[in-house]
Design a protein around this motif. Structure first.
Motif, PDB file in Angstrom:
ATOM      1  N   VAL A  36       0.823  -1.215   0.000  1.00 39.70           N
ATOM      2  CA  VAL A  36       0.000   0.000   0.000  1.00 39.70           C
ATOM      3  C   VAL A  36       0.854   1.261   0.000  1.00 39.70           C
ATOM      4  N   GLY A  37       2.101   1.115   0.380  1.00 41.43           N
ATOM      5  CA  GLY A  37       3.000   2.254   0.372  1.00 41.43           C
ATOM      6  C   GLY A  37       4.303   1.929   1.059  1.00 41.43           C
ATOM      7  N   MET A  38       5.291   2.747   0.719  1.00 40.75           N
ATOM      8  CA  MET A  38       6.602   2.624   1.343  1.00 40.75           C
ATOM      9  C   MET A  38       6.975   3.985   1.899  1.00 40.75           C
ATOM     10  N   ALA A  39       7.542   3.986   3.083  1.00 42.18           N
ATOM     11  CA  ALA A  39       7.969   5.222   3.724  1.00 42.18           C
ATOM     12  C   ALA A  39       9.428   5.089   4.135  1.00 42.18           C
ATOM     13  N   SER A  40      10.173   6.177   3.972  1.00 45.14           N
ATOM     14  CA  SER A  40      11.584   6.143   4.340  1.00 45.14           C
ATOM     15  C   SER A  40      11.896   7.047   5.524  1.00 45.14           C
ATOM     16  N   CYS A  41      10.866   7.687   6.088  1.00 47.83           N
ATOM     17  CA  CYS A  41      11.058   8.507   7.286  1.00 47.83           C
ATOM     18  C   CYS A  41       9.816   8.396   8.165  1.00 47.83           C
ATOM     19  N   ALA A  43       7.828  10.691   9.471  1.00 53.43           N
ATOM     20  CA  ALA A  43       6.692  11.528   9.062  1.00 53.43           C
ATOM     21  C   ALA A  43       5.903  10.878   7.931  1.00 53.43           C
ATOM     22  N   ASP A  44       6.597  10.329   6.939  1.00 50.54           N
ATOM     23  CA  ASP A  44       5.900   9.671   5.826  1.00 50.54           C
ATOM     24  C   ASP A  44       5.181   8.415   6.285  1.00 50.54           C
ATOM     25  N   ALA A  70       7.584   6.205  17.266  1.00 53.53           N
ATOM     26  CA  ALA A  70       6.280   6.837  17.021  1.00 53.53           C
ATOM     27  C   ALA A  70       5.451   6.020  16.036  1.00 53.53           C
ATOM     28  N   VAL A  71       6.111   5.415  15.065  1.00 51.12           N
ATOM     29  CA  VAL A  71       5.407   4.580  14.079  1.00 51.12           C
ATOM     30  C   VAL A  71       4.884   3.318  14.761  1.00 51.12           C
ATOM     31  N   ALA A  72       5.731   2.668  15.543  1.00 51.16           N
ATOM     32  CA  ALA A  72       5.309   1.464  16.268  1.00 51.16           C
ATOM     33  C   ALA A  72       4.151   1.780  17.210  1.00 51.16           C
TER      34      ALA A  72
END
Length: 121
Positions: A36-41, A43-44, A70-72
């Protein structure tokens, strides 16, 4: 591991190394998943969590100089299963997430698929 073990699953990849992100994408797509998407930071990744519907995520522990705590936390708050994928050991996992599965880079494709299946079960 053969077959489409992740058929119909929607996965988010959080990884700052482009080649590793692309390898994960290929492994997961070969197992039947939709990325569905890839994030490298961070915020993304947080933006992806807000706007996309997905079944699970795979997270690098460090994104450049950022930790993915924060992502976890956001994934846990949304009851989304996830696994860590890192070159670091468990000592760098966020303390409150050390019970989560940790795959060491570079592990076998079958181990990645198996661990995501287990996390979603």
């Amino acid at each position: 591991m053969t077959g489409k073990h992740l058929e119909g699953c929607r996965i988010m990849i959080v990884e700052d190394e482009l080649l590793i992100a692309m390898a994960l994408e290929e492994i997961l797509q070969d197992a039947g998943a939709t990325i569905v998407g890839m994030a490298s930071c961070v915020a993304d990744a947080l933006a992806l969590i807000e706007r996309e519907d997905f079944d699970a995520a795979i997270l690098d522990v460090r994104l450049d100089d950022e930790r993915v705590t924060a992502v976890a936390d956001a994934l846990e708050a949304g009851a989304k299963p996830f696994v860590f994928h890192s070159g670091y050991g468990p000592e760098l996992l966020p303390q409150r997430h050390r019970h989560r599965p940790l795959l060491r880079k570079l592990c076998a494709p079958a181990a990645i698929v198996r661990m995501l299946c287990t996390a979603m079960a």
